[in-house]
Design a protein around this motif. Sequence first.
Motif, PDB file in Angstrom:
ATOM      1  N   UNK A 133       0.739  -1.124  -0.252  1.00  0.00           N
ATOM      2  CA  UNK A 133      -0.033  -0.186   0.037  1.00  0.00           C
ATOM      3  C   UNK A 133       0.991   1.042  -0.158  1.00  0.00           C
ATOM      4  N   UNK A 134       1.906   1.371   0.916  1.00  0.00           N
ATOM      5  CA  UNK A 134       2.567   2.333   1.007  1.00  0.00           C
ATOM      6  C   UNK A 134       3.639   2.503  -0.183  1.00  0.00           C
ATOM      7  N   UNK A 135       4.375   1.556  -0.811  1.00  0.00           N
ATOM      8  CA  UNK A 135       5.290   1.365  -1.848  1.00  0.00           C
ATOM      9  C   UNK A 135       4.402   1.534  -3.049  1.00  0.00           C
ATOM     10  N   UNK A 136       3.123   1.267  -3.203  1.00  0.00           N
ATOM     11  CA  UNK A 136       2.256   1.411  -4.499  1.00  0.00           C
ATOM     12  C   UNK A 136       1.664   2.885  -4.672  1.00  0.00           C
ATOM     13  N   UNK A 137       1.694   3.406  -3.373  1.00  0.00           N
ATOM     14  CA  UNK A 137       1.430   4.978  -3.327  1.00  0.00           C
ATOM     15  C   UNK A 137       2.373   5.908  -3.800  1.00  0.00           C
ATOM     16  N   UNK A 138       3.666   5.360  -3.330  1.00  0.00           N
ATOM     17  CA  UNK A 138       4.920   6.190  -3.911  1.00  0.00           C
ATOM     18  C   UNK A 138       4.866   5.980  -5.145  1.00  0.00           C
ATOM     19  N   UNK A 139       4.925   4.769  -5.697  1.00  0.00           N
ATOM     20  CA  UNK A 139       5.183   4.632  -7.149  1.00  0.00           C
ATOM     21  C   UNK A 139       4.108   5.238  -7.918  1.00  0.00           C
ATOM     22  N   UNK A 140       2.677   5.462  -7.413  1.00  0.00           N
ATOM     23  CA  UNK A 140       1.805   5.937  -8.246  1.00  0.00           C
ATOM     24  C   UNK A 140       1.744   7.729  -8.250  1.00  0.00           C
ATOM     25  N   UNK A 141       2.733   8.095  -7.378  1.00  0.00           N
ATOM     26  CA  UNK A 141       3.030   9.408  -7.410  1.00  0.00           C
ATOM     27  C   UNK A 141       4.512   9.707  -8.423  1.00  0.00           C
ATOM     28  N   UNK A 177       4.904  20.509  -7.117  1.00  0.00           N
ATOM     29  CA  UNK A 177       4.736  20.747  -5.827  1.00  0.00           C
ATOM     30  C   UNK A 177       3.680  19.949  -5.018  1.00  0.00           C
ATOM     31  N   UNK A 178       2.613  20.309  -5.531  1.00  0.00           N
ATOM     32  CA  UNK A 178       1.086  19.613  -5.152  1.00  0.00           C
ATOM     33  C   UNK A 178       1.313  18.256  -4.855  1.00  0.00           C
ATOM     34  N   UNK A 179       1.537  17.305  -5.747  1.00  0.00           N
ATOM     35  CA  UNK A 179       1.758  16.051  -5.818  1.00  0.00           C
ATOM     36  C   UNK A 179       2.692  15.627  -4.800  1.00  0.00           C
ATOM     37  N   UNK A 180       3.806  16.144  -4.988  1.00  0.00           N
ATOM     38  CA  UNK A 180       4.931  16.066  -3.624  1.00  0.00           C
ATOM     39  C   UNK A 180       4.392  16.451  -2.289  1.00  0.00           C
ATOM     40  N   UNK A 181       3.790  17.482  -2.187  1.00  0.00           N
ATOM     41  CA  UNK A 181       3.240  17.772  -0.831  1.00  0.00           C
ATOM     42  C   UNK A 181       2.040  16.752  -0.432  1.00  0.00           C
ATOM     43  N   UNK A 183       1.875  13.850  -1.168  1.00  0.00           N
ATOM     44  CA  UNK A 183       2.437  12.608  -0.930  1.00  0.00           C
ATOM     45  C   UNK A 183       3.218  12.598   0.584  1.00  0.00           C
ATOM     46  N   UNK A 184       3.848  13.545   0.897  1.00  0.00           N
ATOM     47  CA  UNK A 184       4.457  13.990   2.207  1.00  0.00           C
ATOM     48  C   UNK A 184       3.286  13.945   3.343  1.00  0.00           C
ATOM     49  N   UNK A 185       2.144  14.444   3.123  1.00  0.00           N
ATOM     50  CA  UNK A 185       1.210  14.767   4.159  1.00  0.00           C
ATOM     51  C   UNK A 185       0.533  12.809   4.279  1.00  0.00           C
ATOM     52  N   UNK A 186       0.604  12.243   3.106  1.00  0.00           N
ATOM     53  CA  UNK A 186      -0.075  10.988   3.194  1.00  0.00           C
ATOM     54  C   UNK A 186       0.912   9.944   3.958  1.00  0.00           C
ATOM     55  N   UNK A 187       2.255  10.269   3.809  1.00  0.00           N
ATOM     56  CA  UNK A 187       3.362   9.454   4.316  1.00  0.00           C
ATOM     57  C   UNK A 187       3.743   9.650   5.676  1.00  0.00           C
ATOM     58  N   UNK A 188       3.372  10.836   6.258  1.00  0.00           N
ATOM     59  CA  UNK A 188       3.725  11.294   7.408  1.00  0.00           C
ATOM     60  C   UNK A 188       2.506  11.574   8.594  1.00  0.00           C
ATOM     61  N   UNK A 189       1.339  11.794   7.983  1.00  0.00           N
ATOM     62  CA  UNK A 189       0.211  12.000   8.594  1.00  0.00           C
ATOM     63  C   UNK A 189      -0.933  11.087   8.618  1.00  0.00           C
ATOM     64  N   UNK A 190      -1.628  11.340   7.537  1.00  0.00           N
ATOM     65  CA  UNK A 190      -2.695  10.306   7.323  1.00  0.00           C
ATOM     66  C   UNK A 190      -2.657   8.887   7.473  1.00  0.00           C
ATOM     67  N   UNK A 300      11.006  18.643  -6.415  1.00  0.00           N
ATOM     68  CA  UNK A 300      11.574  19.998  -5.952  1.00  0.00           C
ATOM     69  C   UNK A 300      12.455  20.459  -6.849  1.00  0.00           C
ATOM     70  N   UNK A 301      13.012  19.815  -7.863  1.00  0.00           N
ATOM     71  CA  UNK A 301      13.877  20.175  -9.035  1.00  0.00           C
ATOM     72  C   UNK A 301      13.344  20.815 -10.020  1.00  0.00           C
ATOM     73  N   UNK A 302      12.095  20.385 -10.565  1.00  0.00           N
ATOM     74  CA  UNK A 302      11.318  20.938 -11.546  1.00  0.00           C
ATOM     75  C   UNK A 302      10.754  22.393 -11.215  1.00  0.00           C
ATOM     76  N   UNK A 303      10.045  22.589  -9.881  1.00  0.00           N
ATOM     77  CA  UNK A 303       9.859  24.113  -9.557  1.00  0.00           C
ATOM     78  C   UNK A 303      11.082  24.847  -9.316  1.00  0.00           C
ATOM     79  N   UNK A 304      12.068  24.225  -9.098  1.00  0.00           N
ATOM     80  CA  UNK A 304      13.460  25.182  -8.675  1.00  0.00           C
ATOM     81  C   UNK A 304      13.922  25.628 -10.122  1.00  0.00           C
TER      82      UNK A 304
END
Length: 366
Positions: A133-141, A177-181, A183-190, A300-304
């Motif tokens: 579930x976690x690895x699939x979510x990362x790959x899907x992002x 940025x939206x997709x990365x944000x 994912x981080x919220x999903x990984x660390x909070x939800x 992070x690279x593409x927005x930068x």
Amino acid sequence: MIVGIRSLAARWTAAVPVAAVVLLALTWGRKLPGEGVALVTLILAGAVLAAVHHAEVVAHRVGEPFGSLVLAVAVTIIEVALIVTLMADGGAKSATLARDTVFAAVMITCNGVVGLSLLVASMRHGTAVFNPEGTGAALATVAPLATLSLVLPTFTTSKPGPEFSSAQLTFAAVSSLILYGLFVATQTVRHRDYFLPITRQGEVILADRHADAPSARTAGLSLGLLFLALVGVVGLAKGVSPAIESGVAAAGMQQAVVGVVIALLVLLPETIAALRSARRDRVQTSLNLALGSAMASIGLTVPAVALASVWLPGRLVLGLGPVAMVLFTLTVVVSSLTVVPGRATPLQGGVHLVLFAAYLELAVNP
């Protein structure tokens, strides 16, 4: 005796990052002789090992998946600074630098690091076990992030060549940025439990029961030394890049190979940390590091570089060529099949490593 060894390890892992930053300050912007390149390479290797040590200390203190996130984001932020610096100094030949570096990071992490981690864990423990579930979510992002930023520019028509128009580049940067944000919220909070290591019975491992967590002071010191070590790794990698470029040119290879070599150097701390986790049967941590690094590299690279392109001269070419797109598509398909069962054998690790070898071969001989 054991206390003495630990004291020695603590001393060198503290001294090497400082030495790396001092050496970086002394050599920045200078052409290095052969002896200088050898010294820089030696200190760079030491800084990589020190970074892995301090990353593991921080990870043990804050727990997973925060530990993996700290290392992935720290490396990527400094990598982004390196890319922007090289783009500012590189002239016309830097037009494809961001694309080559990001794609190299994706292939190194999604095939090289994932393949090695699965192979090491499955050879040592029979099968590699992780949470699909976690690895699939990362790959899907990772897949849409890479597609929006690296594949679509090849097919858009608003601007000639594999480039985005200003509006398209802005959309890609904001979307990243939206997709990365998210994912981080999903990984660390939800849904943090999706990204924690699991036992062979499928139970979540909340903490390492074999060692006490370091104190807040020790973890804070390691966090600072981790930052210094990563600055040293990326900066010294830039310092030896002229020697790498000369070697690549002398061998008659493509300029993109330089980006591959530098990406390999920059990603060494995460690679070693992932392999150590795989040896301890913490494959989920290894996959968090690998896919999290790929995601952070794009997100992070593409927005930068989109922001930097406002004032940087020259073109910004993000679109991949046909061969790279085939390799990327095959990577996504194979990774999806690897993730679904939540278990992997040496076969899956070998398949990813063959794809990584194909990427290296075609980078050298396109």
